[in-house]
Enzyme design. Structure first.
Site, PDB file in Angstrom:
ATOM      1  N   ASP A  47      88.375 -50.699  52.374  1.00 49.78           N
ATOM      2  CA  ASP A  47      89.558 -51.316  51.760  1.00 49.78           C
ATOM      3  C   ASP A  47      89.733 -52.764  52.216  1.00 49.78           C
ATOM      4  O   ASP A  47      89.301 -53.133  53.313  1.00 49.78           O
ATOM      5  CB  ASP A  47      90.801 -50.480  52.148  1.00 49.78           C
ATOM      6  CG  ASP A  47      91.975 -50.778  51.230  1.00 49.78           C
ATOM      7  OD1 ASP A  47      91.782 -51.377  50.145  1.00 49.78           O
ATOM      8  OD2 ASP A  47      93.112 -50.411  51.599  1.00 49.78           O
ATOM      9  N   HIS A  59      84.940 -57.965  46.041  1.00 53.26           N
ATOM     10  CA  HIS A  59      84.118 -56.768  45.792  1.00 53.26           C
ATOM     11  C   HIS A  59      82.633 -57.095  45.961  1.00 53.26           C
ATOM     12  O   HIS A  59      81.858 -56.303  46.485  1.00 53.26           O
ATOM     13  CB  HIS A  59      84.385 -56.207  44.395  1.00 53.26           C
ATOM     14  CG  HIS A  59      85.798 -55.738  44.220  1.00 53.26           C
ATOM     15  ND1 HIS A  59      86.433 -54.948  45.150  1.00 53.26           N
ATOM     16  CD2 HIS A  59      86.711 -55.966  43.236  1.00 53.26           C
ATOM     17  CE1 HIS A  59      87.668 -54.695  44.741  1.00 53.26           C
ATOM     18  NE2 HIS A  59      87.863 -55.304  43.589  1.00 53.26           N
ATOM     19  N   SER A 104      88.417 -44.769  43.466  1.00 50.79           N
ATOM     20  CA  SER A 104      89.230 -43.546  43.422  1.00 50.79           C
ATOM     21  C   SER A 104      89.637 -43.221  41.986  1.00 50.79           C
ATOM     22  O   SER A 104      89.583 -44.092  41.105  1.00 50.79           O
ATOM     23  CB  SER A 104      90.481 -43.724  44.288  1.00 50.79           C
ATOM     24  OG  SER A 104      91.424 -44.550  43.635  1.00 50.79           O
ATOM     25  N   LEU A 114      68.950 -40.697  56.561  1.00 46.07           N
ATOM     26  CA  LEU A 114      70.402 -40.808  56.360  1.00 46.07           C
ATOM     27  C   LEU A 114      70.806 -40.416  54.932  1.00 46.07           C
ATOM     28  O   LEU A 114      70.173 -40.833  53.965  1.00 46.07           O
ATOM     29  CB  LEU A 114      70.827 -42.261  56.620  1.00 46.07           C
ATOM     30  CG  LEU A 114      72.289 -42.601  56.316  1.00 46.07           C
ATOM     31  CD1 LEU A 114      73.196 -42.166  57.458  1.00 46.07           C
ATOM     32  CD2 LEU A 114      72.461 -44.091  56.063  1.00 46.07           C
TER      33      LEU A 114
HETATM   34  C1  IPE Z   1      91.408 -46.582  48.413  1.00 44.02           C
HETATM   35  O1  IPE Z   1      91.830 -47.903  48.391  1.00 44.02           O
HETATM   36  C2  IPE Z   1      90.286 -46.385  47.455  1.00 44.02           C
HETATM   37  C3  IPE Z   1      89.028 -47.021  47.809  1.00 44.02           C
HETATM   38  C4  IPE Z   1      88.770 -47.721  48.891  1.00 44.02           C
HETATM   39  C5  IPE Z   1      87.975 -46.814  46.884  1.00 44.02           C
HETATM   40  P1  IPE Z   1      93.057 -48.374  47.496  1.00 44.02           P
HETATM   41  O2  IPE Z   1      93.181 -49.844  47.731  1.00 44.02           O
HETATM   42  O3  IPE Z   1      92.869 -47.949  46.101  1.00 44.02           O
HETATM   43  O4  IPE Z   1      94.277 -47.577  48.123  1.00 44.02           O
HETATM   44  P2  IPE Z   1      95.837 -47.834  48.049  1.00 44.02           P
HETATM   45  O5  IPE Z   1      96.187 -48.061  46.628  1.00 44.02           O
HETATM   46  O6  IPE Z   1      96.116 -49.050  48.878  1.00 44.02           O
HETATM   47  O7  IPE Z   1      96.438 -46.616  48.644  1.00 44.02           O
HETATM   48  C1  IPE Z   2      88.803 -51.817  48.212  1.00 50.75           C
HETATM   49  O1  IPE Z   2      89.420 -53.044  48.210  1.00 50.75           O
HETATM   50  C2  IPE Z   2      87.902 -51.599  47.023  1.00 50.75           C
HETATM   51  C3  IPE Z   2      88.414 -50.634  46.048  1.00 50.75           C
HETATM   52  C4  IPE Z   2      89.507 -49.976  46.139  1.00 50.75           C
HETATM   53  C5  IPE Z   2      87.597 -50.426  44.873  1.00 50.75           C
HETATM   54  P1  IPE Z   2      90.722 -53.335  47.364  1.00 50.75           P
HETATM   55  O2  IPE Z   2      90.306 -53.817  46.022  1.00 50.75           O
HETATM   56  O3  IPE Z   2      91.641 -52.184  47.363  1.00 50.75           O
HETATM   57  O4  IPE Z   2      91.348 -54.536  48.181  1.00 50.75           O
HETATM   58  P2  IPE Z   2      92.883 -54.754  48.528  1.00 50.75           P
HETATM   59  O5  IPE Z   2      93.376 -53.493  49.165  1.00 50.75           O
HETATM   60  O6  IPE Z   2      93.568 -55.053  47.245  1.00 50.75           O
HETATM   61  O7  IPE Z   2      92.868 -55.907  49.463  1.00 50.75           O
HETATM   62 MG    MG Z   3      93.122 -51.559  48.574  1.00 54.26          MG
END
Ligand code: IPE
Ligand code: IPE
Ligand code: MG
Length: 254
Positions: free
Chosen positions: A34, A51, A79, A145
């Site tokens: 995240d 990303h 997700s 792995l």
């Molecule tokens: C969780 O992160 C999903 C992934 C890392 C794939 P999110 O950024 O979607 O989670 P929330 O919305 O902050 O809970």
């Molecule tokens: C995690 O990073 C990647 C995915 C959830 C796909 P985010 O895109 O959620 O990044 P933040 O949380 O907005 O910084």
């Molecule tokens: Mg996020």
């Protein structure tokens, strides 16, 4: 300045790696990757740049995990709730598996890595599925792995579908209600024969599970770090492993 930081990082890596006990390496590490968006925002870049950079962290941490003898690395990549993001961002995220595998599949094969995927195929574009299927197929006999991507994955959906499938089997007489125990129910989940994670890492400072492996994480050690995923280095990873090794897992006992 940068060289000094890099040098320090390297030194730290050596000392941290030597502090990791080979006898207590977690078998299965799961990561909620995240903070990509915030990483980009901090730099005045579009979210997709975060990303893209996050993809490099995937490679880095896969190699680091393999190096210290982790057997399974599960990475939460998308997700079931992430579909609610802007179309452009979702489109970009769906292209990442193809991009990643185009760049890295050969090296993963060389390193004897076995690629697996959990999550739902429905809704994923054809090119994403093709890239994933190719990676799974070309690495299926590898014995190193297990790199397990959770893509279009959601834990509640997984449990609900598991319950439905087991109910169908009970109604068909294939399973007797009395037989149904935790182990059998686990086999109805997407993680099937994979053991539960020993360590869960979540980057970016959020301290929640966001619908990730709710059943499987029952006794997993949790590690939260403020570091954004694209910045998550080998040193950060080893630090998490080292902390894990200091934990005492009691499983309700003494
Ligand atoms: C969780 O992160 C999903 C992934 C890392 C794939 P999110 O950024 O979607 O989670 P929330 O919305 O902050 O809970
Ligand atoms: C995690 O990073 C990647 C995915 C959830 C796909 P985010 O895109 O959620 O990044 P933040 O949380 O907005 O910084
Ligand atoms: Mg996020």
């Amino acid at each position: 300045m940068m060289d000094w930081i890099k040098g320090l990082g390297k030194k730290k890596s050596v000392s941290l790696q030597s502090e990791i006990s080979v006898h207590k390496v977690p078998h299965h590490v799961a990561i909620i990757m995240d903070g990509n968006g915030r990483w980009a925002k901090k730099r005045g870049l579009p979210r997709i740049a975060g990303h893209h950079s996050g993809m490099k962290a995937v490679k880095r941490i896969t190699i680091a995990a393999d190096e210290i003898g982790v057997k399974i690395l599960t990475l939460y990549a998308f997700s079931t709730e992430n579909w609610s993001r802007p179309r452009d961002e979702v489109d970009y995220l769906m292209k990442l598996p193809q991009q990643f595998l185009l760049l890295e599949l050969n090296e993963l094969i060389e390193k004897n890595v076995q690629v697996r995927v959990i999550g739902w195929r429905e809704g994923l574009p054809e090119y994403t599925l093709e890239a994933l299927d190719e990676a799974v197929d070309r690495t299926k006999n590898n014995t190193g792995l297990i790199l397990n991507f959770a893509l279009n994955y959601g834990s509640r959906k997984e449990m609900l579908e598991g319950m439905k499938r087991v109910t169908v089997d009970i109604q068909a007489g294939k399973v007797h209600l009395e037989q149904l125990d935790e182990e059998m129910f686990s086999s109805y989940l997407q993680t099937d024969e994979l053991p539960d994670p020993d360590l869960l890492i979540r980057t970016s400072g959020e301290q929640r599970l966001s619908n990730f492996m709710l059943w499987q994480l029952a006794y997993t050690e949790l590690y939260f770090t403020a570091c954004y995923w694209p910045d998550f280095s080998k040193e950060h990873f080893f630090e998490a492993i080292e902390q894990y090794q200091q934990r005492i897992r009691r499983y309700g006992g003494l």
